[in-house]
Design a protein around this motif. Structure first.
Motif, mmCIF file in Angstrom:
data_model
loop_
_atom_site.group_PDB
_atom_site.id
_atom_site.type_symbol
_atom_site.label_atom_id
_atom_site.label_comp_id
_atom_site.label_asym_id
_atom_site.label_seq_id
_atom_site.Cartn_x
_atom_site.Cartn_y
_atom_site.Cartn_z
ATOM 1 N N GLN A 37 0.794 -1.222 0.000
ATOM 2 C CA GLN A 37 0.000 0.000 0.000
ATOM 3 C C GLN A 37 0.828 1.275 0.000
ATOM 4 O O GLN A 37 0.280 2.354 -0.205
ATOM 5 N N VAL A 38 2.133 1.162 0.182
ATOM 6 C CA VAL A 38 2.974 2.359 0.144
ATOM 7 C C VAL A 38 2.912 3.022 -1.228
ATOM 8 O O VAL A 38 3.049 4.244 -1.350
ATOM 9 N N ILE A 39 2.685 2.220 -2.264
ATOM 10 C CA ILE A 39 2.638 2.785 -3.606
ATOM 11 C C ILE A 39 1.464 3.742 -3.765
ATOM 12 O O ILE A 39 1.457 4.596 -4.656
ATOM 13 N N MET A 40 0.461 3.647 -2.881
ATOM 14 C CA MET A 40 -0.692 4.544 -2.947
ATOM 15 C C MET A 40 -0.510 5.793 -2.097
ATOM 16 O O MET A 40 -1.402 6.621 -2.026
ATOM 17 N N SER A 41 0.636 5.926 -1.443
ATOM 18 C CA SER A 41 0.903 7.089 -0.594
ATOM 19 C C SER A 41 1.631 8.157 -1.390
ATOM 20 O O SER A 41 2.697 7.890 -1.959
ATOM 21 N N VAL A 42 1.057 9.336 -1.432
ATOM 22 C CA VAL A 42 1.727 10.446 -2.127
ATOM 23 C C VAL A 42 3.009 10.813 -1.387
ATOM 24 O O VAL A 42 4.058 11.046 -2.000
ATOM 25 N N HIS A 43 2.933 10.846 -0.067
ATOM 26 C CA HIS A 43 4.098 11.136 0.764
ATOM 27 C C HIS A 43 4.207 10.039 1.817
ATOM 28 O O HIS A 43 3.561 10.123 2.873
ATOM 29 N N PRO A 44 5.001 8.982 1.567
ATOM 30 C CA PRO A 44 5.131 7.897 2.534
ATOM 31 C C PRO A 44 5.593 8.405 3.901
ATOM 32 O O PRO A 44 6.390 9.338 4.000
ATOM 33 N N ALA A 45 5.067 7.776 4.943
ATOM 34 C CA ALA A 45 5.410 8.175 6.302
ATOM 35 C C ALA A 45 6.822 7.724 6.653
ATOM 36 O O ALA A 45 7.360 6.797 6.027
ATOM 37 N N PRO A 46 7.447 8.372 7.623
ATOM 38 C CA PRO A 46 8.780 7.943 8.065
ATOM 39 C C PRO A 46 8.753 6.478 8.523
ATOM 40 O O PRO A 46 7.836 6.046 9.211
ATOM 41 N N GLY A 47 9.755 5.733 8.127
ATOM 42 C CA GLY A 47 9.821 4.324 8.481
ATOM 43 C C GLY A 47 9.226 3.402 7.441
ATOM 44 O O GLY A 47 9.476 2.187 7.479
ATOM 45 N N GLU A 48 8.429 3.928 6.512
ATOM 46 C CA GLU A 48 7.870 3.097 5.445
ATOM 47 C C GLU A 48 8.888 2.920 4.327
ATOM 48 O O GLU A 48 9.822 3.706 4.179
ATOM 49 N N LEU A 49 8.686 1.872 3.549
ATOM 50 C CA LEU A 49 9.536 1.650 2.388
ATOM 51 C C LEU A 49 9.238 2.689 1.313
ATOM 52 O O LEU A 49 8.177 3.319 1.318
ATOM 53 N N ALA A 50 10.170 2.857 0.388
ATOM 54 C CA ALA A 50 9.903 3.700 -0.772
ATOM 55 C C ALA A 50 8.780 3.066 -1.586
ATOM 56 O O ALA A 50 8.616 1.839 -1.579
ATOM 57 N N PRO A 51 7.969 3.873 -2.285
ATOM 58 C CA PRO A 51 6.782 3.321 -2.968
ATOM 59 C C PRO A 51 7.065 2.123 -3.865
ATOM 60 O O PRO A 51 6.408 1.075 -3.723
ATOM 61 N N TRP A 52 8.006 2.245 -4.789
ATOM 62 C CA TRP A 52 8.245 1.145 -5.708
ATOM 63 C C TRP A 52 8.979 -0.005 -5.042
ATOM 64 O O TRP A 52 8.813 -1.164 -5.425
ATOM 65 N N THR A 53 9.784 0.294 -4.033
ATOM 66 C CA THR A 53 10.427 -0.778 -3.271
ATOM 67 C C THR A 53 9.390 -1.613 -2.537
ATOM 68 O O THR A 53 9.420 -2.847 -2.555
ATOM 69 N N GLY A 54 8.455 -0.929 -1.872
ATOM 70 C CA GLY A 54 7.396 -1.644 -1.173
ATOM 71 C C GLY A 54 6.554 -2.475 -2.118
ATOM 72 O O GLY A 54 6.205 -3.628 -1.807
ATOM 73 N N PHE A 55 6.238 -1.919 -3.286
ATOM 74 C CA PHE A 55 5.432 -2.672 -4.240
ATOM 75 C C PHE A 55 6.201 -3.884 -4.754
ATOM 76 O O PHE A 55 5.612 -4.953 -4.972
#
Length: 278
Positions: free
Chosen positions: A237-255
């Motif tokens: 779901q990080v890929i759906m975050s415009v601005h990922p929260a601290p501690g989350e993976l980068a959007p494409w990395t998470g996906f």
């Protein structure tokens, strides 16, 4: 008529030609799975439910937040994410898409149709690739279209407090919602082949997507930072975050991590499909 001509005709219209006309090919297996997918009422109903939930829930939430955001002095106004608000329906739609992926497989086991399918395609793996391929195309097209419809509908409701598709990270978040839902369904397909039981596969899928993040929330702080971001739904779901929260993976990395879960599930399904009896 010469002997050569007779022989030529027999080669063209003989038993070999009849066998060739009914030879199993990838295209024919794909066509068979497409017919199964679109002919099941449950498929149509589930896809409609996923689309309506994605669009409807997003617009309803944006309508609620539009009125709330209009109140002055709210401390969370600076953190308001208009794109994320319009995509909130994805959290509910993932349940419908996941169930559809499971049913695409387990319905054949419950009715016994899988035996006929595997008898017609004795190599077996083409059935798995065809089911996964047909599902991927259908789910990706419909869920991506629903995500964009939810975004534009939600931003229309938010008015001046909305955002634009061209804004930084917004297009990726909206398109990512469709990608996320598609991979959720592929997880369901893999689990369906592994467990061959609708209730068991659905329960396992919901456990991965909904229960694991809850359990991750009670981990000690020094563990949580190394575990929680890599849980399936958290990573995806990080890929759906415009601005990922601290501690989350980068959007494409998470996906990519989320796709890894789906790929592992499909791989296990392929091994078991080859080894087990129908």
């Amino acid at each position: 008529m010469s002997t050569a001509n007779v022989t030529g005709l027999s080669r063209t219209a003989g038993p070999g030609a009849a066998v060739d006309c009914h030879r199993v090919t990838r295209g024919r297996v794909l066509r068979s799975e497409w017919i199964k997918l679109r002919s099941l009422r449950s498929t149509v109903y589930t896809l409609v439910a996923a689309v309506v939930t994605t669009v409807g829930a997003g617009i309803v939430l944006c309508a609620f937040l539009a009125g709330e955001a209009a109140l002055p002095g709210l401390p969370h106004q600076a953190l308001f994410d208009p794109a994320g608000a319009s995509l909130r329906g994805v959290s509910l739609a993932q349940l419908a898409i996941g169930v559809l992926g499971v049913l695409l497989v387990t319905s054949g086991y419950s009715t016994g149709m899988i035996r006929a399918t595997l008898s017609a395609v004795p190599r077996r793996l083409p059935v798995l690739w065809a089911k996964a391929g047909v599902f991927t195309v259908v789910a990706a097209v419909l869920t991506t279209a629903a995500s964009f419809a939810a975004f534009f509908g939600g931003q229309a409701v938010l008015g001046e407090r909305g955002t634009r598709l061209a804004a930084n990270g917004v297009a990726r978040a909206v398109a990512g919602a469709g990608l996320y839902l598609t991979v959720v369904g592929l997880l369901g397909v893999g689990l369906g082949f592994i467990l061959r039981n609708t209730a068991g596969a659905v329960a396992t899928l919901f456990g991965l997507l909904l229960v694991l993040p809850t359990l991750g929330g009670v981990l000690p702080a020094d563990w949580a930072g190394h575990v929680v971001p890599y849980l399936p739904s958290n990573a995806g779901q990080v890929i759906m975050s415009v601005h990922p929260a601290p501690g989350e993976l980068a959007p494409w990395t998470g996906f990519a991590v989320f796709c890894g879960y789906a790929a592992a599930t499909i791989t296990v399904a392929a091994v078991l499909l080859k080894r087990r009896d129908a």
